[in-house]
Scaffold this active site. Structure first.
Site, PDB file in Angstrom:
ATOM      1  N   HIS A  58       0.816  -1.204   0.000  1.00  0.00           N
ATOM      2  CA  HIS A  58       0.000   0.000   0.000  1.00  0.00           C
ATOM      3  C   HIS A  58       0.857   1.264   0.000  1.00  0.00           C
ATOM      4  O   HIS A  58       2.054   1.224   0.288  1.00  0.00           O
ATOM      5  CB  HIS A  58      -0.981   0.021   1.186  1.00  0.00           C
ATOM      6  CG  HIS A  58      -0.320  -0.002   2.533  1.00  0.00           C
ATOM      7  ND1 HIS A  58      -0.208  -1.131   3.315  1.00  0.00           N
ATOM      8  CD2 HIS A  58       0.278   0.983   3.247  1.00  0.00           C
ATOM      9  CE1 HIS A  58       0.413  -0.843   4.427  1.00  0.00           C
ATOM     10  NE2 HIS A  58       0.724   0.440   4.427  1.00  0.00           N
TER      11      HIS A  58
HETATM   12  P1  TYD Z   1      -2.093  -4.293   7.708  1.00  0.00           P
HETATM   13  O1  TYD Z   1      -2.205  -2.872   7.298  1.00  0.00           O
HETATM   14  O2  TYD Z   1      -2.798  -5.318   6.866  1.00  0.00           O
HETATM   15  O3  TYD Z   1      -0.589  -4.696   7.821  1.00  0.00           O
HETATM   16  P2  TYD Z   1       0.512  -4.685   6.650  1.00  0.00           P
HETATM   17  O4  TYD Z   1       0.228  -3.495   5.797  1.00  0.00           O
HETATM   18  O5  TYD Z   1       1.802  -4.580   7.385  1.00  0.00           O
HETATM   19  O6  TYD Z   1       0.421  -5.947   5.892  1.00  0.00           O
HETATM   20  O7  TYD Z   1      -2.590  -4.380   9.208  1.00  0.00           O
HETATM   21  C1  TYD Z   1      -3.044  -5.599   9.793  1.00  0.00           C
HETATM   22  C2  TYD Z   1      -4.283  -5.303  10.632  1.00  0.00           C
HETATM   23  O8  TYD Z   1      -3.971  -4.433  11.716  1.00  0.00           O
HETATM   24  C3  TYD Z   1      -5.398  -4.665   9.839  1.00  0.00           C
HETATM   25  O9  TYD Z   1      -6.620  -5.250  10.258  1.00  0.00           O
HETATM   26  C4  TYD Z   1      -5.377  -3.226  10.283  1.00  0.00           C
HETATM   27  C5  TYD Z   1      -4.825  -3.294  11.697  1.00  0.00           C
HETATM   28  N1  TYD Z   1      -4.047  -2.120  12.101  1.00  0.00           N
HETATM   29  C6  TYD Z   1      -4.553  -1.271  13.064  1.00  0.00           C
HETATM   30  O10 TYD Z   1      -5.665  -1.472  13.603  1.00  0.00           O
HETATM   31  N2  TYD Z   1      -3.814  -0.196  13.449  1.00  0.00           N
HETATM   32  C7  TYD Z   1      -2.603   0.063  12.902  1.00  0.00           C
HETATM   33  O11 TYD Z   1      -1.938   1.073  13.285  1.00  0.00           O
HETATM   34  C8  TYD Z   1      -2.091  -0.810  11.884  1.00  0.00           C
HETATM   35  C9  TYD Z   1      -0.759  -0.558  11.238  1.00  0.00           C
HETATM   36  C10 TYD Z   1      -2.844  -1.901  11.519  1.00  0.00           C
END
Ligand code: TYD
Length: 144
Positions: A58
């Site tokens: 992303h």
């Molecule tokens: P995600 O964005 O999918 O992780 P990555 O981009 O590293 O693969 O995040 C995993 C989960 O955690 C998703 O359900 C969103 C949640 N999350 C939060 O609630 N707060 C945060 O600050 C972050 C980074 C993720």
């Protein structure tokens, strides 16, 4: 909404921080607006990642981030539509600054990797651009 400040610097930056220490061990300091160029509103860490997993995928509208592999190592693929870059984070002294327009993917996590992320904004799912086609549409406008 795009924060225009965020597109001034299209280069992602690696900052090397000093190691402080003595015969008791090592210490490294990160200070907002000094070591890293933004205020820290949020901290999270990624750990226990399976080696074959690739995550991230992303960009953002506003959020700037600082990534530090405080233990172990991982790699980061970056793409800001001008160039792509692979960065190895393998030292607690190495900080990778991600701008909102850096599409990023993290991979090759070592078993012991703890990837610390300092973010400039609170969590907001609306600030994520998870579709690469949308990402190119949003940021190619800024490159014109
Ligand atoms: P995600 O964005 O999918 O992780 P990555 O981009 O590293 O693969 O995040 C995993 C989960 O955690 C998703 O359900 C969103 C949640 N999350 C939060 O609630 N707060 C945060 O600050 C972050 C980074 C993720």
């Amino acid at each position: 909404m795009i924060n225009n400040d965020s597109i001034i610097n299209l280069e992602s930056k690696i900052i090397e921080v000093k190691v402080l220490g003595d015969d008791r061990g090592l210490l490294t300091v990160i200070e907002e607006n000094l070591t890293i160029p933004f205020e820290i509103k949020r901290v999270f860490y990624i750990y226990g990642t399976q080696n074959e997993v690739r995550r991230g995928f992303h960009g953002h509208f506003k959020t700037r981030q600082a990534l530090i592999s405080v233990a172990g190592s991982c790699k980061v693929h970056l793409d800001n539509l001008i160039r792509t870059q692979e960065v190895i984070l393998d030292s607690p002294q190495k900080i990778l600054i991600l701008e909102p327009n850096d599409w990023h993917e993290m991979y090759d996590f070592s078993e012991d990797c703890v990837l610390l992320v300092l973010a400039s904004h609170h969590y907001d799912s609306e600030d994520y651009i998870r579709d690469y086609k949308v990402f190119t549409e949003v940021y190619s406008e800024c490159l014109k």
